[in-house]
Design an enzyme around this catalytic site. Structure first.
Site, short mmCIF file in Angstrom:
data_model
loop_
_atom_site.label_atom_id
_atom_site.label_comp_id
_atom_site.label_asym_id
_atom_site.label_seq_id
_atom_site.Cartn_x
_atom_site.Cartn_y
_atom_site.Cartn_z
N SER A 192 0.95 -1.30 -0.01
CA SER A 192 -0.14 -0.09 0.16
C SER A 192 0.88 1.33 -0.18
O SER A 192 2.13 1.28 0.45
CB SER A 192 -0.85 -0.06 1.35
OG SER A 192 -1.66 1.32 1.62
N TYR B 201 -1.53 0.30 9.94
CA TYR B 201 -1.77 -0.42 8.88
C TYR B 201 -0.16 -0.26 8.01
O TYR B 201 0.17 -1.46 7.42
CB TYR B 201 -2.95 0.12 8.16
CG TYR B 201 -3.10 -0.69 6.83
CD1 TYR B 201 -3.40 -1.98 6.33
CD2 TYR B 201 -2.95 0.29 5.73
CE1 TYR B 201 -3.58 -2.57 5.16
CE2 TYR B 201 -3.07 -0.40 4.53
CZ TYR B 201 -3.59 -1.63 4.11
OH TYR B 201 -3.90 -2.23 2.82
N LYS C 239 2.40 -3.34 6.58
CA LYS C 239 2.53 -3.67 5.35
C LYS C 239 3.95 -3.63 5.03
O LYS C 239 4.43 -4.28 4.25
CB LYS C 239 1.61 -2.59 4.38
CG LYS C 239 0.28 -2.77 4.16
CD LYS C 239 -0.02 -3.95 3.41
CE LYS C 239 -1.48 -4.37 3.08
NZ LYS C 239 -1.73 -5.56 2.46
#
Length: 347
Positions: free
Chosen positions: A126, A154, A158
């Site tokens: 991402s 998050y 990642k």
């Protein structure tokens, strides 16, 4: 050729499966089995009903023995907990994103160590791996050489997975390929728990005659990619031959998928252009500092050189993104194109 998609019944997983089933090949070789692994399964609808498809139902970390029960040649790892839920529940994110990915890599490594095929693992990362801080602000334009400095749980998870995959590739345990996805818009279907979910909702819901809330200031700029371009990018990175030169994938560095840069105000203006004032008026600006803090930490302008070398280009404009959504999901769009008015919703 056995291909696996984790998160196979998610929004992108279904689209990726449909694209593979359309050709029934990968790199020119016929796909013998396509495995869709997910904890939420739609067993009675496509693509699950295709005779080429096997379904693995349940939490991925608990079902890896089933995924690797037969040799895996290619694995698209899309399954993940998304941004807002990771921010509110760090343990959930660590299990779903980091622990599960590590267990998956262990299984892939064990397969190759036992003399099986060295699996090609395509990881959907991402743009959230990037972020600016007061002491180290983001440069105006981002490319793959920019230092990732995530400002969300998050994004951190990642980035951890990216490094694990790159290291496993360096050791020769697997062939890892990392695609950093832009925010995908416009997503069809129900909203999810992603902080970026409103970037689909402010278009999808009004086109269906429903109100929507925009939790950020309209001048905020974002990097978007349509669902079609995102799936095209995943497939191109997966199928690219390794090596130097145009069309080849060099090294273990991630590839940032092409980004279309727009402001939220631009998106709302496009909605007004397509559907008229009444539809655009269904969007209310209601600031949510927590959501804006996450989304505003992500970069908006990218140098697409590395993706372009693979033949990938961003969407030409947000108008084309909205038009594609309307053309593909006409049953979810309750506007009269001639009058640009919301039609009465069907009961």
């Amino acid at each position: 050729m056995r291909v696996v998609i984790t998160g196979g019944f998610g929004f992108l997983g279904r689209r990726l499966a449909t694209a593979l089933l359309r050709t029934r090949t990968f790199c020119g070789a016929p796909i013998e089995r396509l495995v869709l692994a997910d904890r939420a399964v739609r067993s009675g609808s496509p693509p699950a009903t295709d005779p080429l498809v096997d379904v693995v139902h349940g939490d991925l970390i608990d079902r890896l023995d089933d995924v690797f029960a037969e040799p895996v040649d290619v694995l698209f790892h899309l399954a993940a907990a998304v941004s807002a839920e990771c921010e509110s529940d760090v343990d959930l994110g660590m299990r779903a994103n980091v622990d599960t990915t590590r267990a998956l890599l262990d299984a892939a490594r064990a397969q190759s160590a036992a003399g099986g095929p060295r699996p090609r693992v395509v990881f959907s990362s991402s743009l959230a791996v990037y972020g600016g801080s007061p002491e180290l602000p983001l440069p105006p334009v981002i490319d793959e050489s920019t230092l990732p400095l995530p400002q969300s749980t998050y994004g951190t998870q990642k980035l951890i997975c990216e490094h694990l995959i790159a290291d496993h590739t360096r050791h020769g345990f697997l062939d890892g390929r990392i695609a950093r996805l832009m925010t995908v818009s416009v997503r069809h279907g129900n909203p999810n728990a992603a902080a970026s979910g409103f970037l689909s909702g402010i278009i999808r819901e009004p086109l269906a005659g429903l109100p929507a809330t925009c939790p950020v200031r309209p001048e905020l700029r974002v990097a978007l990619s349509s669902p079609r371009r995102t799936v095209d990018g995943l497939l191109r990175i997966a199928e690219a031959e390794r090596g130097t030169g145009p069309g080849r994938l060099q090294g273990t560095a991630p590839v940032n998928l092409p980004a279309l840069t727009v402001s939220v105000a631009d998106m709302l203006a496009t909605l007004r252009q397509v559907a008229g004032d009444a539809v655009a008026g269904l969007v209310s600006i209601t600031p949510d500092p927590a959501i804006e803090a996450i989304v505003a930490s992500w970069p908006a302008v990218f140098d697409n050189t590395r993706a372009a070398a693979l033949g990938l280009q961003p969407d030409p404009g947000f108008l084309s993104v909205v038009q594609d959504y309307i053309a593909e999901h006409g049953d979810a769009v309750l506007i009269d194109p001639s009058s640009r008015r919301v039609q009465r919703r069907k009961s």
